[in-house]
Design a protein around this motif. Sequence first.
Motif, PDB file in Angstrom:
ATOM      1  N   ASP A 183       0.813  -1.208   0.000  1.00  0.00           N
ATOM      2  CA  ASP A 183       0.000   0.000   0.000  1.00  0.00           C
ATOM      3  C   ASP A 183       0.850   1.263   0.000  1.00  0.00           C
ATOM      4  O   ASP A 183       0.424   2.307  -0.502  1.00  0.00           O
ATOM      5  CB  ASP A 183      -0.913   0.017   1.233  1.00  0.00           C
ATOM      6  CG  ASP A 183      -2.118  -0.890   1.084  1.00  0.00           C
ATOM      7  OD1 ASP A 183      -2.487  -1.206  -0.064  1.00  0.00           O
ATOM      8  OD2 ASP A 183      -2.688  -1.298   2.112  1.00  0.00           O
ATOM      9  N   GLY A 208      -3.652  -1.995  -4.097  1.00  0.00           N
ATOM     10  CA  GLY A 208      -2.500  -2.230  -3.237  1.00  0.00           C
ATOM     11  C   GLY A 208      -2.610  -3.521  -2.444  1.00  0.00           C
ATOM     12  O   GLY A 208      -3.424  -4.394  -2.768  1.00  0.00           O
ATOM     13  N   THR A 215      -5.336   3.806   3.449  1.00  0.00           N
ATOM     14  CA  THR A 215      -6.028   3.533   2.186  1.00  0.00           C
ATOM     15  C   THR A 215      -7.508   3.879   2.265  1.00  0.00           C
ATOM     16  O   THR A 215      -8.148   4.115   1.240  1.00  0.00           O
ATOM     17  CB  THR A 215      -5.871   2.059   1.765  1.00  0.00           C
ATOM     18  OG1 THR A 215      -6.427   1.207   2.779  1.00  0.00           O
ATOM     19  CG2 THR A 215      -4.410   1.714   1.546  1.00  0.00           C
ATOM     20  N   SER A 224      -7.493  -2.747  -1.761  1.00  0.00           N
ATOM     21  CA  SER A 224      -6.355  -3.390  -1.109  1.00  0.00           C
ATOM     22  C   SER A 224      -6.727  -4.803  -0.677  1.00  0.00           C
ATOM     23  O   SER A 224      -7.862  -5.248  -0.859  1.00  0.00           O
ATOM     24  CB  SER A 224      -5.899  -2.559   0.103  1.00  0.00           C
ATOM     25  OG  SER A 224      -4.655  -3.023   0.593  1.00  0.00           O
TER      26      SER A 224
END
Length: 288
Positions: A183, A208, A215, A224
Motif C-alpha cells: 500500500d 494495493g 487507504t 487493497s
Amino acid sequence: MPHIDGHFFTLVVKGIETVATKAGFNVLICQSNEDVAHERKNIETLLSAQVEGILVSLARTTRDFKHFEKVNKQEIPLVFFDRVLDGLNVSAVVLDDREGGYQSTKHLIAQGCRRIAHFCGPLHLNIYKNRRLGYIDALLEHGLPVEENLIFHCDMTVEDGVRGMQQLLALRQRPDAVFSASDFSIVGALQELKRHNLRVPQDLALAGFSNETFTSLTEPMLTSVDQRCEQMGQSAVRLFLEMREEREANFSPRRIVLPPSYLSGPPPSAPNNGWGGLPAAMQKVLRS
C-alpha cells in the motif's frame, strides 16, 4: 520484525500479545528497521536474554538463514510470520499471497483494465514472489501478456511508488492500472498521478496490498488486500506453544496459510470529485 509503524505489524503485535499473555508469557519486541545486520544483533540479544521462543518477520535485506542456525542449535522454538526466505522448510504463518495477488489483478481485469502494471518487491522474500505469481496467474488466465516493462522492482516505499509511476507514465503506451505488492508504494503512485492531473480510477486504476489504515482515507478509497494481521499474530504464538510442548518429540516444521480478504475500491465508472488525492495531513504523516 522489520518495523512497528503502520497498520500491519501493529495489529500483528496485538495478536501476539493477546495469546502470549493468556499463556503466561511476556513479549519482547525488536525492530530490524529492514536491516539484516540489525536483525542479527537482535537475535544475539534475544538469545542472551534466554527467551523461550522467537517469532520473526524478516528484514527486507535478509538473504540467508545463517544467523538463525544458532537458534535451532539451542532448540529454541522459531516461528516465522509473513516474511520467509523462499525455499526454507521452517515453521511459519503466512498469508496466501499468491491468491491475494491473483484476486487483486482479477478485480482490475473485471473493471475493464487490460494493460496492468505491477510494483514488485524483492523476490527472495516469499510475499513479493507470490504476489507477483498471482498477478501473472490472473493475466495468463485472461489471455493477457506479461510485459516486463510494466513490472517495476523496488523496495515498496512511498518514494518508490512515485518513481515507478513516473517510469510508467513515460512509456509510449502507458498502463491503465497498477497492482502494487504494498500500500505504501501505491500511495506514492497516487501522489504522482495527482501531479499529472490524472483521475483514479477513471484514467488509471490502482490496487494495493496490506489494507493500511491510510487507504481508507484517500479519495477515492484505494482497493487493497487485508492480511488478517491479528489472526497471523495469534497463530504464530499458538504454533510456538505447540513446538514448545512437542520439543522432545522431534517437532516437524508446520506452515499455516491464512486466506486473504479482498477489499474493493470504487469501479472506474464511480463518481469522483475532481481528483482523488490523499489528504494533506496524511501526506505529512507518510513523509515523516
